[in-house]
Design an enzyme around this catalytic site. Structure first.
Site, PDB file in Angstrom:
ATOM      1  N   LYS A   1     -17.188  -7.320   7.041  1.00  0.00           N
ATOM      2  CA  LYS A   1     -15.935  -8.026   6.690  1.00  0.00           C
ATOM      3  C   LYS A   1     -15.048  -8.826   8.031  1.00  0.00           C
ATOM      4  CE  LYS A   1     -13.599  -7.465   2.426  1.00  0.00           C
ATOM      5  NZ  LYS A   1     -12.287  -6.958   1.789  1.00  0.00           N
TER       6      LYS A   1
ATOM      7  N   SER B   1      -3.214  -7.747   2.493  1.00  0.00           N
ATOM      8  CA  SER B   1      -3.414  -7.722   3.897  1.00  0.00           C
ATOM      9  C   SER B   1      -4.035  -9.011   4.368  1.00  0.00           C
ATOM     10  CB  SER B   1      -4.567  -6.702   4.167  1.00  0.00           C
ATOM     11  OG  SER B   1      -4.136  -5.647   3.568  1.00  0.00           O
TER      12      SER B   1
ATOM     13  N   HIS C   1       0.841  -1.163  -0.022  1.00  0.00           N
ATOM     14  CA  HIS C   1       0.100   0.084  -0.063  1.00  0.00           C
ATOM     15  C   HIS C   1       0.750   1.279  -0.095  1.00  0.00           C
ATOM     16  CE1 HIS C   1      -3.247  -2.806   2.101  1.00  0.00           C
ATOM     17  NE2 HIS C   1      -3.659  -2.182   0.607  1.00  0.00           N
TER      18      HIS C   1
ATOM     19  N   ARG D   1      -1.460  -6.016  -8.377  1.00  0.00           N
ATOM     20  CA  ARG D   1      -0.239  -6.966  -8.312  1.00  0.00           C
ATOM     21  C   ARG D   1       0.159  -8.108  -9.313  1.00  0.00           C
ATOM     22  NH1 ARG D   1      -2.617  -8.105  -2.659  1.00  0.00           N
ATOM     23  NH2 ARG D   1      -4.357  -8.362  -3.908  1.00  0.00           N
TER      24      ARG D   1
HETATM   25  O1  PNS Z   1      -8.655  -3.411  -0.188  1.00  0.00           O
HETATM   26  P1  PNS Z   1      -9.758  -3.822  -0.945  1.00  0.00           P
HETATM   27  O2  PNS Z   1     -10.407  -4.767   0.165  1.00  0.00           O
HETATM   28  O3  PNS Z   1      -9.231  -4.796  -2.046  1.00  0.00           O
HETATM   29  O4  PNS Z   1     -10.831  -2.798  -1.127  1.00  0.00           O
HETATM   30  C1  PNS Z   1     -12.004  -3.118  -1.884  1.00  0.00           C
HETATM   31  C2  PNS Z   1     -12.785  -1.730  -2.017  1.00  0.00           C
HETATM   32  C3  PNS Z   1     -12.944  -1.095  -0.568  1.00  0.00           C
HETATM   33  C4  PNS Z   1     -11.979  -0.881  -2.989  1.00  0.00           C
HETATM   34  C5  PNS Z   1     -14.177  -2.237  -2.695  1.00  0.00           C
HETATM   35  O5  PNS Z   1     -14.689  -3.093  -1.768  1.00  0.00           O
HETATM   36  C6  PNS Z   1     -15.143  -1.176  -2.685  1.00  0.00           C
HETATM   37  O6  PNS Z   1     -15.020  -0.204  -3.495  1.00  0.00           O
HETATM   38  N1  PNS Z   1     -16.082  -1.167  -1.758  1.00  0.00           N
HETATM   39  C7  PNS Z   1     -17.159   0.064  -1.645  1.00  0.00           C
HETATM   40  C8  PNS Z   1     -18.432  -0.589  -1.899  1.00  0.00           C
HETATM   41  C9  PNS Z   1     -18.502  -0.174  -3.421  1.00  0.00           C
HETATM   42  O7  PNS Z   1     -18.480   0.870  -4.038  1.00  0.00           O
HETATM   43  N2  PNS Z   1     -18.817  -1.308  -4.232  1.00  0.00           N
HETATM   44  C10 PNS Z   1     -18.988  -1.358  -5.601  1.00  0.00           C
HETATM   45  C11 PNS Z   1     -17.561  -1.426  -6.160  1.00  0.00           C
HETATM   46  S1  PNS Z   1     -17.638  -1.536  -8.037  1.00  0.00           S
END
Ligand code: PNS
Length: 164
Positions: A41, A132, A17, A94
């Protein structure tokens, strides 16, 4: 003003990150690190703890003239980006395995907010396997994660496990 958000769970923040933040800084004037508040989560760290950890490790990143802010959000990433006046969403990729999921998210976010572009950045290859989830798993089972997560995060993880 070129403002981006870098959304994620950051449970916990890793050196991957930090590498993405470092690489984003020359591209934007302001980056908001957006920590998702998602109790479903079952995170190891609360959203406040995650924000605190990021604030603690941020001084180790060279940011040039970019201002880096830490915030949290609930709901849609696209809504958060719009309300903050961001024109970009930064995500790290990644390996090829990340691509399909990231592509779907980027296209959905574009459908929701056509003016906001997703910018994919590749972290240094030394972090290409760092997530993570993997860091938590290895740490909890007693494996070494030094060099993959910041020391401050490692000591928070140690405290967290002691308290459990
Ligand atoms: O670190 P992560 O868990 O890979 O991040 C994922 C994240 C937070 C970017 C994704 O889950 C997200 O955007 N969640 C918020 C809800 C949302 O907008 N969902 C639709 C995404 S198209």
């Amino acid at each position: 003003m070129r403002r981006a958000i870098f959304p994620g769970s950051f449970d916990p923040p890793t050196n991957g990150h930090l590498d993405i933040i470092k690489r984003s800084c020359p591209l934007f004037d302001e980056i908001i690190i957006a920590v998702l508040n998602n109790p479903d989560k079952n995170p190891l760290f609360s959203v406040e703890e995650r924000c605190d950890m990021i604030r603690e490790i941020l001084p180790t990143v060279s940011k040039g003239g970019c201002s880096v802010i830490v915030d949290s959000f609930s709901g849609l990433t696209a809504d958060f980006a719009r309300t903050k006046g961001a024109t970009a969403i930064v995500r790290g990729i990644r390996a090829v395995s990340d691509y399909e999921y990231e592509l779907r998210m980027a296209l959905m976010n574009r459908k929701l907010e056509p003016e906001i572009e997703t910018v994919f950045l590749m972290a240094d290859e030394e972090y290409s396997y760092v997530s993570s989830t993997l860091m938590k798993q290895v740490f909890i089972l007693g494996g070494r994660v030094a060099g993959l997560i910041p020391e401050a995060v490692e000591s928070r993880m140690r405290e967290k496990l002691k308290a459990q």
